[in-house]
Design an enzyme around this catalytic site. Structure first.
Site, PDB file in Angstrom:
ATOM      1  N   ASP B  94      -7.464  -0.053-107.867  1.00 14.34           N
ATOM      2  CA  ASP B  94      -8.015   1.066-108.928  1.00 14.34           C
ATOM      3  C   ASP B  94      -7.956   1.627-108.772  1.00 14.34           C
ATOM      4  O   ASP B  94      -8.159   2.992-108.088  1.00 14.34           O
ATOM      5  CB  ASP B  94      -8.988   0.720-109.855  1.00 14.34           C
ATOM      6  CG  ASP B  94      -7.985  -0.636-110.687  1.00 14.34           C
ATOM      7  OD1 ASP B  94      -7.273  -1.409-110.361  1.00 14.34           O
ATOM      8  OD2 ASP B  94      -9.417  -0.850-111.168  1.00 14.34           O
ATOM      9  N   LYS B 156      -4.513   2.804-116.412  1.00 15.42           N
ATOM     10  CA  LYS B 156      -5.940   2.285-116.920  1.00 15.42           C
ATOM     11  C   LYS B 156      -5.946   4.161-117.722  1.00 15.42           C
ATOM     12  O   LYS B 156      -6.577   4.997-117.082  1.00 15.42           O
ATOM     13  CB  LYS B 156      -6.483   1.687-115.715  1.00 15.42           C
ATOM     14  CG  LYS B 156      -8.168   1.383-115.727  1.00 15.42           C
ATOM     15  CD  LYS B 156      -8.810   1.279-114.170  1.00 15.42           C
ATOM     16  CE  LYS B 156     -10.419   1.213-114.115  1.00 15.42           C
ATOM     17  NZ  LYS B 156     -10.716   0.976-112.922  1.00 15.42           N
ATOM     18  N   LYS B 185      -4.829  -1.558-118.511  1.00  8.96           N
ATOM     19  CA  LYS B 185      -6.511  -2.026-118.695  1.00  8.96           C
ATOM     20  C   LYS B 185      -7.166  -0.665-119.327  1.00  8.96           C
ATOM     21  O   LYS B 185      -6.830   0.164-118.438  1.00  8.96           O
ATOM     22  CB  LYS B 185      -6.835  -1.418-117.110  1.00  8.96           C
ATOM     23  CG  LYS B 185      -8.352  -2.238-116.547  1.00  8.96           C
ATOM     24  CD  LYS B 185      -8.403  -2.505-115.184  1.00  8.96           C
ATOM     25  CE  LYS B 185      -9.947  -2.184-114.607  1.00  8.96           C
ATOM     26  NZ  LYS B 185     -10.655  -2.409-113.387  1.00  8.96           N
TER      27      LYS B 185
END
Lengths: 588, 273
Positions: B94, B156, B185
């Site tokens: 991430d 995300k 996300k």
């Protein structure tokens, strides 16, 4: 399930015998509150005087008591309340419950009245009626110490103080000196029976149905308690007093007898301030990893508490902002055996009666002078204290202002103004024992966000949630576990615990049905006593908006929620359980 | 219940990113992830080998944050970090987008920054954290488009250390922008099953949260009442309510608050609800 053993004690005959609580009933009602409710409904005639020998006083534990399940140390006291006239269960922590279970009993049922003060000494299966003359008139600590000297230092004592002896309707039953089966005047019932104390020592091993399975479930639920911020942080660090600032911020902290919902000096009586100023150490009840109890020091003396409700009742409710005084007054109540919620609320009611000109007395909001003396007079049923000892409903009615009593069915409301929490309002109005936050703790979802935050102003869906929490609470009070576990456990967890500890295999929905059965039987008891839908109400004050604070401009919308509540319960519009519902719940 | 308890668990990146995290907590995190069969554990790079060893042979992925939490480091550093954590056992990374460059509209640089990490990750799943609380809607859309162009697998919302957590509004905006082929996300401030379900309903296919156990355990309550998922006041989940002048650039803060002026729910924005 096996039959549960009940010790049936007649004080009139000074006799005791063991009788079974049949397995079928144990499976339908578990133990604790459910067992007590079943016995009281079956064995007590309608409209008896709660303070007469005809009333039963039932001490009961449940199938989880004294096991490895966290918080499984509580016991229930079930009786007909002299304060409300309703069926009543009062729940207490400490260490008394496990001794009862280890003595081999699920309940001690006390009937009749002794001709002179006695106490009951239960040493496993040996039962003795002993004279309580030497401790009659003594306060709770002295009584406890004296009786432990006379019996066994490892025993546990549940006793009354002077308030119970004088049959004051705010009297509690005290255990471990400062834990209380506080509400509903259960101490007065004990006093009316001339029973000063029950002292128990149990040495038998408590067995469960599937020890390995229980170990697994216990390991899981212990982890859940550690993961939850309320049970792992807020309560252990600050105790229940952590609520003071939060509830005040929401404008729900009843102030000056519910005339306002915000107390300007809340910070000074908060959990944070308690930790800084008077905290000595934590107190854990039996088997509890949370440890929300506090031992504090006020004016040089140590004592247990004060809890959130007590801080409110002796503090903001009466306009008092002195935390040390509140702790000292709490200690006094513990020694005298008085319910701090009803006591503080009734004093606040008296203060407003004076404020409004209905009562002539030296009482005013915020003034602590003379209040300790008044608390003593309440316990001794003397002077104005005798009037306050009848509770706020009787007091306010006596002085022609019944609307100033903040009560439901005669029981004083706890420390949350219902105007800012609709679900809590509905739960309070429909509570079988009267004004109580613990029959269905809607503050959890509406304020604390446990398990999730729901809109506190919304009325849609609240009847369903109140039903859910009332049924679950009835089941929990029958296992018996502490209410605080609901912050971390879900319904299925409780069902798994019961399944592992007994051979009763229940899922979550079946467990809730047990709770529903208990709730309905309590309702039938109250209906038999003359209560009806008109008693499912709140004081008229809550139809007037709060003037300021976090819940300003709000009122309770009970009339919009109550029909849905009855419908979901399977009750008629007049609040009577339908035949179909009773049949479904297997209630004859 | 819109999805089952097990389905919800499989959407969760079980997260612990606090700097004070001890090894025992990482072990606990991994054990919980195995118990609940979460999608992954999401951790700082320093713990990657330990977690990979604990989760070896399981269905739980090891997700490691890169350029975290500011995203303002050199592209080479992000790429190296990604390469190393993948080499040491991470299966997902991430990364934080270069927020300043995105706000400067330096889209080529942003695209290259992401692409370098995607390449360095050598087939591992790459999620691009936009830190939505520092952006206005148009910047969020651009961040999504660029991430998609650069070969990322997910976009995300937030780091959890920025000015704002995930909101259903942002998740929906991101889903509408990236379409159905990229994952979205939601991360930051997801603490209850109600938060989680809101995100799923808005289009999230992965949830980053340090409250995974509470969410899954709490979700069991949903089987006993529909009332838990009744709609709340609109402001509760609106990013404009969360906007903070202390934490956001002034122009971004004012952009959020200006939306309140024309909001149809303005009258419902009452004091202390």
């Amino acid at each position: 399930m096996k039959d549960a053993q009940i010790l049936w004690v007649s004080l009139s005959k000074q006799s005791a015998k063991e009788v079974p609580f049949l397995a079928d009933n144990y499976a339908k009602f578990l133990g604790g509150r459910g067992l007590g409710v079943k016995l009281l409904y079956d064995r007590v005639n309608p409209e008896i005087d709660p303070l007469s020998p005809d009333n039963l006083l039932i001490f009961a534990v449940g199938p989880l008591t004294a096991t490895s399940v966290p918080t499984a140390g509580r016991f229930a006291v079930v009786t007909k309340s002299p304060l409300t006239g309703t069926i009543f269960d009062s729940n207490c922590g400490g260490y008394f419950g496990p001794q009862l279970r280890r003595a081999g009993f699920t309940a001690v049922v006390i009937e009749g009245r002794a001709t002179s003060p006695v106490y009951l000494w239960i040493n496993d299966n040996e039962i003795e009626f002993r004279s309580a003359e030497p401790v009659w008139g003594k306060e709770v600590s002295n009584t406890t110490d004296h009786l432990l000297d006379e019996t066994d230092s490892k025993a546990q004592v549940a006793c009354i103080g002077p308030a119970g002896e004088n049959q004051v309707k705010l009297a509690s039953i005290m255990s471990d000196k400062h834990r209380a089966a506080g509400r509903g005047g259960v101490g007065a019932v004990m006093g009316a029976k001339n029973l000063k104390a029950v002292v128990i020592q149990g040495t038998k091993k408590v067995t469960v149905s599937d020890e390995k399975q229980l170990d697994q479930v216990v390991s899981r639920v212990r982890r859940l308690l550690k993961k939850d911020s309320i049970t792992n942080k807020s309560l252990p660090v600050y105790g229940t007093a952590v609520l003071v600032n939060l509830i005040n911020e929401y404008g729900l902290l009843p102030t000056h007898n519910f005339q306002e919902g915000t107390f300007n000096d809340a910070e000074g009586v908060s959990g944070e301030k308690l930790l800084e100023r008077i905290f000595v150490k934590k107190y854990h009840c039996f088997g509890c990893p949370i440890g929300c109890g506090r031992i504090t020091r006020a004016y040089g003396e140590e004592g247990g508490g004060p809890e959130y409700e007590t801080i409110w009742a002796l503090g903001p409710q009466c306009g008092v902002n002195d935390l040390e005084w509140i702790a000292a007054a709490n200690n006094r109540c513990n020694e005298l055996g008085l319910d701090t919620i009803s006591l503080g609320s009734t004093i606040g009611c008296a203060m407003e009666l004076v404020q409004k000109g209905n009562l002539d007395a030296q009482l005013s909001f915020g003034d602590t002078e003379g209040l300790i003396k008044l608390i003593d007079e309440i316990a001794l049923a003397k002077g104005l204290g005798a009037e306050l000892g009848e509770g706020s409903k009787t007091l306010a009615t006596q002085y022609n202002a019944p609307e100033l009593a903040m009560q439901v069915k005669g029981l004083e409301l706890p420390a949350y103004d219902p105007r800012g929490v609709q679900g809590h309002a509905l739960a309070s109005a429909t509570s079988n024992r009267g004004g109580c936050h613990l029959r269905g703790y809607m503050i959890g979802p509406e304020i604390l966000g446990s398990p999730v935050l729901v809109d506190r102003d919304r009325i849609e869906g609240k009847a369903g949630l109140v039903n859910l929490f009332q049924n679950l609470s009835a089941a929990m009070d029958s296992m018996i576990l502490c209410r605080f576990t609901t912050f971390a456990f879900s319904v299925q967890d409780y069902a798994d615990l019961v399944t592992a500890a007994t051979n009763l295999s229940v899922n979550g929905k079946e467990l809730l049905q047990i709770g529903e059965r208990i709730w309905n039987l309590e309702r039938l008891f109250n209906l038999r006593e003359g209560f009806s839908a008109k008693d499912d109400c709140l004081p008229p004050r809550f139809s007037t908006p709060l003037p300021e604070g976090g819940s300003r401009n709000r009122i309770v919308h009970l009339e919009k929620m109550l029909p849905e509540y009855y419908r979901l319960r399977g009750w008629s519009s007049k609040g009577y359980p339908s035949e179909a519902k009773l049949k479904q719940l297997n209630i004859q | 219940m819109p999805i089952t308890v097990d389905e919800l668990a499989k959407l969760i990146d079980h997260t612990r990113l606090k700097p004070e995290t001890k090894r025992t907590k990482i072990q606990e995190l991994c054990e919980e992830a195995l118990t609940y069969e979460f999608a992954s554990v999401c951790i700082n790079p320093v713990h990657v080998e330990f977690a990979a060893e604990l989760l070896s042979g399981s269905s739980v992925d090891v997700c490691v944050v890169i350029g975290f939490p500011l995203g303002a480091t050199l592209t080479e550093v992000k790429a190296f970090e990604a390469q190393e954590v993948v080499r040491k056992g991470a299966t997902e990374v991430d990364m934080v987008i270069n927020v300043g460059a995105l706000r400067d509209k330096n889209y080529d640089f942003v695209r290259s920054d992401i692409r370098e990490v995607v390449n360095a990750a050598e087939g591992a799943i790459v999620k691009v954290i936009l830190e939505t609380g520092l952006l206005i809607d148009e910047e969020k859309r651009q961040g999504c488009i660029i991430s998609k162009e650069a070969g990322a697998h997910f976009v995300k919302t937030s780091t959890g250390f920025g000015p704002m957590g995930a909101t259903p509004y942002d998740v929906q905006l991101m889903r509408e922008t990236v379409g159905n082929k990229l994952g979205v996300k939601a991360a930051g401030g997801i603490r209850t099953f109600k938060d989680a379900i809101r995100m799923v309903n808005a289009g999230a296919t992965r949830l980053g949260t340090s409250s995974g156990v509470s969410i899954v355990e709490g979700y069991r309550w949903a089987g006993y009442s529909d009332a838990w998922l009744e709609p709340d006041k609109p402001c509760w989940t609106c990013p404009s309510r969360q906007a903070s002048l202390a934490k956001q650039p002034k122009d971004v803060y004012l952009w959020y608050k200006e939306r309140c002026v024309t909001c149809p729910h303005r009258d419902e924005n009452i004091f202390n609800d």
